[in-house]
Design an enzyme around this catalytic site. Structure first.
Site, mmCIF file in Angstrom:
data_model
loop_
_atom_site.group_PDB
_atom_site.id
_atom_site.type_symbol
_atom_site.label_atom_id
_atom_site.label_comp_id
_atom_site.label_asym_id
_atom_site.label_seq_id
_atom_site.Cartn_x
_atom_site.Cartn_y
_atom_site.Cartn_z
ATOM 1 N N CYS A 116 18.324 6.538 10.626
ATOM 2 C CA CYS A 116 17.642 7.732 11.167
ATOM 3 C C CYS A 116 18.105 8.101 12.565
ATOM 4 O O CYS A 116 17.779 9.173 13.063
ATOM 5 C CB CYS A 116 16.141 7.508 11.172
ATOM 6 N N HIS A 257 12.934 12.190 16.060
ATOM 7 C CA HIS A 257 13.072 11.920 14.630
ATOM 8 C C HIS A 257 11.681 11.971 14.007
ATOM 9 O O HIS A 257 10.692 11.549 14.617
ATOM 10 C CB HIS A 257 13.711 10.542 14.409
ATOM 11 N N ASN A 287 10.254 12.481 6.081
ATOM 12 C CA ASN A 287 11.318 11.811 6.834
ATOM 13 C C ASN A 287 12.657 12.086 6.155
ATOM 14 O O ASN A 287 12.902 11.585 5.054
ATOM 15 C CB ASN A 287 11.018 10.304 6.868
HETATM 16 N N1 ACO Z 1 -2.028 5.747 -0.346
HETATM 17 C C1 ACO Z 1 -3.162 5.048 -0.156
HETATM 18 N N2 ACO Z 1 -3.195 3.827 0.394
HETATM 19 C C2 ACO Z 1 -2.008 3.311 0.799
HETATM 20 C C3 ACO Z 1 -0.777 3.980 0.650
HETATM 21 C C4 ACO Z 1 -0.818 5.259 0.047
HETATM 22 N N3 ACO Z 1 0.289 6.007 -0.139
HETATM 23 N N4 ACO Z 1 0.204 3.225 1.149
HETATM 24 C C5 ACO Z 1 -0.364 2.084 1.594
HETATM 25 N N5 ACO Z 1 -1.696 2.155 1.384
HETATM 26 C C6 ACO Z 1 -2.712 1.155 1.716
HETATM 27 C C7 ACO Z 1 -2.139 -0.227 1.888
HETATM 28 O O1 ACO Z 1 -2.027 -0.884 0.654
HETATM 29 C C8 ACO Z 1 -3.174 -0.865 2.797
HETATM 30 O O2 ACO Z 1 -4.272 -1.249 2.009
HETATM 31 P P1 ACO Z 1 -5.082 -2.582 2.374
HETATM 32 O O3 ACO Z 1 -5.660 -2.357 3.735
HETATM 33 O O4 ACO Z 1 -6.103 -2.655 1.290
HETATM 34 O O5 ACO Z 1 -4.067 -3.692 2.340
HETATM 35 C C9 ACO Z 1 -3.627 0.291 3.689
HETATM 36 O O6 ACO Z 1 -3.277 1.490 2.976
HETATM 37 C C10 ACO Z 1 -2.960 0.314 5.036
HETATM 38 O O7 ACO Z 1 -1.555 0.131 4.833
HETATM 39 P P2 ACO Z 1 -0.527 0.080 6.013
HETATM 40 O O8 ACO Z 1 0.843 -0.150 5.494
HETATM 41 O O9 ACO Z 1 -1.066 -0.857 7.076
HETATM 42 O O10 ACO Z 1 -0.664 1.583 6.553
HETATM 43 P P3 ACO Z 1 -0.101 2.199 7.871
HETATM 44 O O11 ACO Z 1 -1.199 2.840 8.563
HETATM 45 O O12 ACO Z 1 0.782 1.251 8.645
HETATM 46 O O13 ACO Z 1 0.848 3.366 7.315
HETATM 47 C C11 ACO Z 1 3.199 3.802 7.065
HETATM 48 C C12 ACO Z 1 1.984 3.049 6.544
HETATM 49 C C13 ACO Z 1 2.898 5.265 6.972
HETATM 50 C C14 ACO Z 1 4.400 3.434 6.240
HETATM 51 C C15 ACO Z 1 3.442 3.401 8.547
HETATM 52 O O14 ACO Z 1 3.412 2.014 8.676
HETATM 53 C C16 ACO Z 1 4.741 3.903 9.125
HETATM 54 O O15 ACO Z 1 4.928 5.084 9.298
HETATM 55 N N6 ACO Z 1 5.642 2.965 9.499
HETATM 56 C C17 ACO Z 1 6.809 3.265 10.319
HETATM 57 C C18 ACO Z 1 7.859 3.999 9.638
HETATM 58 C C19 ACO Z 1 9.003 4.176 10.582
HETATM 59 O O16 ACO Z 1 8.966 3.831 11.751
HETATM 60 N N7 ACO Z 1 10.078 4.735 10.136
HETATM 61 C C20 ACO Z 1 11.187 4.988 11.033
HETATM 62 C C21 ACO Z 1 12.313 4.142 10.778
HETATM 63 S S1 ACO Z 1 12.891 4.097 9.160
HETATM 64 C C22 ACO Z 1 13.487 5.583 8.773
HETATM 65 O O17 ACO Z 1 13.123 6.524 9.438
HETATM 66 C C23 ACO Z 1 14.382 5.801 7.597
#
Ligand code: ACO
Length: 330
Positions: A116, A257, A287
């Site tokens: 990215c 990004h 993304n």
């Molecule tokens: N719908 C509903 N629930 C979900 C979903 C979904 N689509 N996805 C995960 N959950 C649940 C999980 O299972 C978890 O449940 P639990 O508490 O019962 O275990 C809960 O939601 C929380 O999950 P997390 O993974 O902790 O959620 P988070 O708030 O961290 O959001 C996300 C996830 C959106 C992926 C976030 O972590 C994120 O954006 N990460 C960074 C991404 C990034 O930096 N990318 C840039 C580099 S990579 C690139 O750009 C190619």
């Protein structure tokens, strides 16, 4: 001794495929909802390539638009840098396909994979070669089709990604106050497995077993990556402003990004920048990896939000992990 001319963005272009996927689409077959996706990511819709489309086809379209905007023909382009983590084929480089599609012959054409952060890496690499070796009109194209590497059974990743391309034509300018004023690229391989595609490369070549185990799709440790991304992006902006003696109020726009709206908001709040001076289009595109910054830049230019002389901060962070910052006076 000949003075080195500043490198400016002479034209911009972008392209997204027509087909879209809404949050409702994912909620129709997975345990997820529009509410969860919107709240946790800021995404509403993303675009995906269809039959006959690919990384090269969307890259070609964005590049054509950038060349039109710059008023530069195929015979005037003397280098092509394609930033992508989702190449058309493992071999050869996607840049060759894009070069051919644009009817350009003979100039250097190569790929840069910095996930990215690719677009900022591409601009830095192109700018360096232009200053050192005198290239005059260089196409930098960020194009990715992450939807081709997405596991649509994995609700934690499949909702995040879309396809898109953004391109610029870089050229030297006689105006010393314009151009790339600051650049900083870097990487830290310790976080490699926060985001990766385990199979299909030289370590784990494609086999029936790897396909059955769905190892050709992206795997992500989202929360871990989130923390690294926020911390790093906030410190990168501070470093860039300190190094250039600028403040956030000098910037016409920050173009980050687009990986998660919460990450962008956290950097924006820390900087104290008003919403209207931060490019955010993740709601419409998700993304798009290397495509995101060029896409947002082109849209801001077309919507009249940016003009010649404006200061723009590009801020990238991606898998690897990799990062890149640039401050450009348009
Ligand atoms: N719908 C509903 N629930 C979900 C979903 C979904 N689509 N996805 C995960 N959950 C649940 C999980 O299972 C978890 O449940 P639990 O508490 O019962 O275990 C809960 O939601 C929380 O999950 P997390 O993974 O902790 O959620 P988070 O708030 O961290 O959001 C996300 C996830 C959106 C992926 C976030 O972590 C994120 O954006 N990460 C960074 C991404 C990034 O930096 N990318 C840039 C580099 S990579 C690139 O750009 C190619």
């Amino acid at each position: 001794m000949k003075a080195v001319m500043p490198i400016i963005i002479r034209g911009t272009g972008s392209f997204v495929p027509a087909d879209t996927m809404t949050n409702e689409f994912f909620a129709s077959y997975l345990d997820t909802s529009d509410e969860w996706i919107t709240k946790r990511t800021g995404i509403k819709t993303r675009h995906r390539v269809g039959e006959g489309e690919s990384t090269a086809t969307i890259g070609i379209e964005a590049a054509r638009r950038a060349m039109d905007d710059a008023g530069v023909g195929p015979d005037e382009i003397d280098m092509i840098v394609v930033c992508t983590a989702t190449p058309e084929y493992p071999i050869p480089m996607t840049a060759g396909l894009i070069q051919d599609g644009l009817g350009i012959r003979g100039c250097p054409a190569f790929d840069v994979n910095a996930t990215c952060s690719g677009f900022v890496y591409g601009m830095v690499v192109a700018g360096g070669l232009m200053s050192a070796d005198g290239y005059r009109n260089v196409l930098v194209i960020g194009c990715d089709t992450l939807t081709r590497f997405t596991d649509y059974q994995d609700r934690s990743t499949c909702i995040l990604f879309g396809d898109g391309a953004g391109a610029v034509v870089l050229s030297p300018s006689p105006h010393p106050e314009r151009g790339i004023l600051y650049k900083n690229i870097g990487a830290d391989g310790r976080h490699l497995k926060c985001f990766w595609v385990p199979a299909g490369g030289s370590r784990e070549p494609a086999s029936v077993g790897t396909v059955n185990e769905r190892l050709h799709y992206m795997r992500m440790r989202g929360p871990e990556l989130f923390k690294v991304a926020v911390t790093k992006m906030e410190s990168l902006v501070g470093e860039a402003l300190r190094a250039t003696n600028l403040t956030a109020s000098d910037l016409a726009m920050m173009i980050p990004h687009q990986s998660n709206r919460r990450i962008i908001e956290s950097v924006r709040t820390r900087l104290g920048m008003p919403e209207e001076r931060v490019a955010i289009n993740i709601d419409r595109y998700g993304n798009t990896s290397s495509g995101s910054i060029g896409l947002a830049l082109d849209q801001a230019c077309r919507e009249g939000k940016l003009k010649e002389g404006d200061l723009v901060l590009f801020l990238a962070f991606g898998a690897g992990v990799s990062w890149g910052t640039a401050i450009v006076r348009l």
